[in-house]
Scaffold this active site. Sequence first.
Site, short mmCIF file in Angstrom:
data_model
loop_
_atom_site.label_atom_id
_atom_site.label_comp_id
_atom_site.label_asym_id
_atom_site.label_seq_id
_atom_site.Cartn_x
_atom_site.Cartn_y
_atom_site.Cartn_z
N HIS A 62 -2.36 -11.55 -8.54
CA HIS A 62 -1.41 -10.44 -8.30
C HIS A 62 -0.15 -10.99 -7.65
O HIS A 62 -0.09 -12.15 -7.26
CB HIS A 62 -2.06 -9.32 -7.50
CG HIS A 62 -2.37 -9.64 -6.07
ND1 HIS A 62 -3.34 -10.54 -5.70
CD2 HIS A 62 -1.83 -9.19 -4.91
CE1 HIS A 62 -3.41 -10.62 -4.39
NE2 HIS A 62 -2.49 -9.81 -3.87
N HIS A 64 1.67 -10.55 -4.87
CA HIS A 64 2.04 -10.70 -3.45
C HIS A 64 2.41 -12.15 -3.12
O HIS A 64 1.82 -13.09 -3.64
CB HIS A 64 0.89 -10.22 -2.55
CG HIS A 64 0.79 -8.72 -2.50
ND1 HIS A 64 -0.35 -8.06 -2.12
CD2 HIS A 64 1.71 -7.76 -2.78
CE1 HIS A 64 -0.14 -6.75 -2.18
NE2 HIS A 64 1.10 -6.54 -2.57
N ASP A 66 1.95 -14.13 -0.66
CA ASP A 66 0.95 -15.10 -0.16
C ASP A 66 0.04 -15.62 -1.28
O ASP A 66 -0.82 -16.46 -1.04
CB ASP A 66 0.13 -14.49 1.00
CG ASP A 66 -0.64 -13.24 0.60
OD1 ASP A 66 -0.06 -12.35 -0.04
OD2 ASP A 66 -1.84 -13.17 0.94
N HIS A 67 0.25 -15.14 -2.51
CA HIS A 67 -0.52 -15.62 -3.66
C HIS A 67 0.33 -16.37 -4.68
O HIS A 67 -0.20 -17.09 -5.51
CB HIS A 67 -1.24 -14.44 -4.34
CG HIS A 67 -2.19 -13.74 -3.41
ND1 HIS A 67 -3.54 -13.82 -3.54
CD2 HIS A 67 -1.95 -13.01 -2.29
CE1 HIS A 67 -4.12 -13.15 -2.55
NE2 HIS A 67 -3.17 -12.64 -1.77
N HIS A 120 -5.49 -2.66 -5.21
CA HIS A 120 -4.70 -3.35 -4.18
C HIS A 120 -3.24 -3.42 -4.64
O HIS A 120 -2.32 -3.04 -3.91
CB HIS A 120 -5.28 -4.74 -3.96
CG HIS A 120 -4.51 -5.60 -3.00
ND1 HIS A 120 -4.45 -5.35 -1.64
CD2 HIS A 120 -3.76 -6.71 -3.19
CE1 HIS A 120 -3.69 -6.27 -1.06
NE2 HIS A 120 -3.26 -7.11 -1.98
N ASP A 142 -7.26 -10.23 -3.88
CA ASP A 142 -7.38 -9.33 -2.72
C ASP A 142 -8.06 -8.02 -3.10
O ASP A 142 -7.74 -6.96 -2.56
CB ASP A 142 -5.98 -9.01 -2.16
CG ASP A 142 -5.36 -10.20 -1.44
OD1 ASP A 142 -6.03 -11.24 -1.30
OD2 ASP A 142 -4.19 -10.08 -1.01
N HIS A 180 -8.84 -14.48 1.01
CA HIS A 180 -8.57 -14.49 2.45
C HIS A 180 -9.85 -14.72 3.25
O HIS A 180 -10.93 -14.32 2.81
CB HIS A 180 -7.96 -13.15 2.91
CG HIS A 180 -6.54 -12.96 2.47
ND1 HIS A 180 -5.47 -13.43 3.20
CD2 HIS A 180 -6.02 -12.36 1.38
CE1 HIS A 180 -4.34 -13.11 2.57
NE2 HIS A 180 -4.65 -12.47 1.46
FE FE Z 1 -3.23 -11.61 0.03
ZN ZN Z 2 -2.37 -9.09 -1.78
#
Ligand code: FE
Ligand code: ZN
Length: 269
Positions: A62, A64, A66-67, A120, A142, A180
Site C-alpha cells: 500500500h 503509505h 513507511d512502506h 487500512h 498493515d 510492523h
Molecule cells: Fe505502516
Molecule cells: Zn500503512
Amino acid sequence: MNFIAPTPDAPALLTPIPALSDNYIWMVQKNGHAIVVDPGEAGPVLDRLTPGLTLEAILITHHHHDHVGGVQALHQRTGARVYGPRHENIPVCDVPLGEGDLVDLPGIGLRFQILDIPGHTAGHIAYVGRLDAGQTALFCGDTLFAAGCGRLFEGTPAQMHESLGKIGCLPPDTLVCCAHEYTAANIRWALQVEPTNAALQARAQDTAQLRAQGLPTVPSRLGLELQTNPFLRTGLPDIRAAASQHAATPLNTPLAVFAGLREWKNNFK
Ligand code: FE
Ligand code: ZN
C-alpha cells in the site's frame, strides 16, 4: 548443445529487516536472488545486497510512506521491478496488481497470488505464495498484525472485516509477515478483550521474552492469530460479550463486533 543440470532448489530464507522506528521490510532470498516487501527506506536493504545477491523484485502492499519511502532509490540502484497495488499511487510501479493476479519471479523461483484487502487503505493488496514445498507465506502490510489489525484510514469496517475474513481462510500454518512490530502492545489490549484466553496468555509470555532479547515477534502463524487475535474472532460469544459491554450496547453481528473492537483499540492507551 549445452545442457545445464538444474540445481536443486535451496531453501528460501525469510528475514524481517528492521526499518524506521517499528517497520519491518521483509526479504526473501533463494537461488542468489532476493525480493523485498514494503521498503520504507533503501539503506537497510542495500546493506544486505552482497555482490552475489540480485534484487529481483520490490513488492508493495500500500501507498503509505513507511512502506514506499525506499522504492525509488532501490529501483534506481538495482533495476529491480516494482510491483504494487493497481488502485494506489506508488512512486514507481512497473506492474500494477489486483485480486487474482499472479506474480511470477523466475530468478528466485517464487510465485505469488494477489488478494485485494482494502480497509487500512482503499487499494491495499496482499501477496500469498509458497516459499518452500507446502509452506505458505502471506505479506499483508498493515492489514493483519500479530494480535491486531491496521487502523481504518481509508476503508470501512465492513471492508476490513471482509479482508480479514479472506486472510483467515488461508492455511493455518501460513506465515503471517506483517509490516510492523506492534505485537506487545496489541497483546496488552487483546488481554483486555479476552483475559481468560490461555493461548493469548502464553503468547503474551513468548512475546515478552522475544522482545526482552530484542528479537522480532514475526512472522507469526495464522493458526495462532485465529486463536489469539480478537479481530479474527468476532464470531465468538465471549468476544461479542466483551465488545458489547465495552460499547455499552449489544453488538449483534460479527461486523458490529469488529467495528466495536476497532473503536475500542483506537482509544486504548
Ligand atoms: Fe505502516
Ligand atoms: Zn500503512
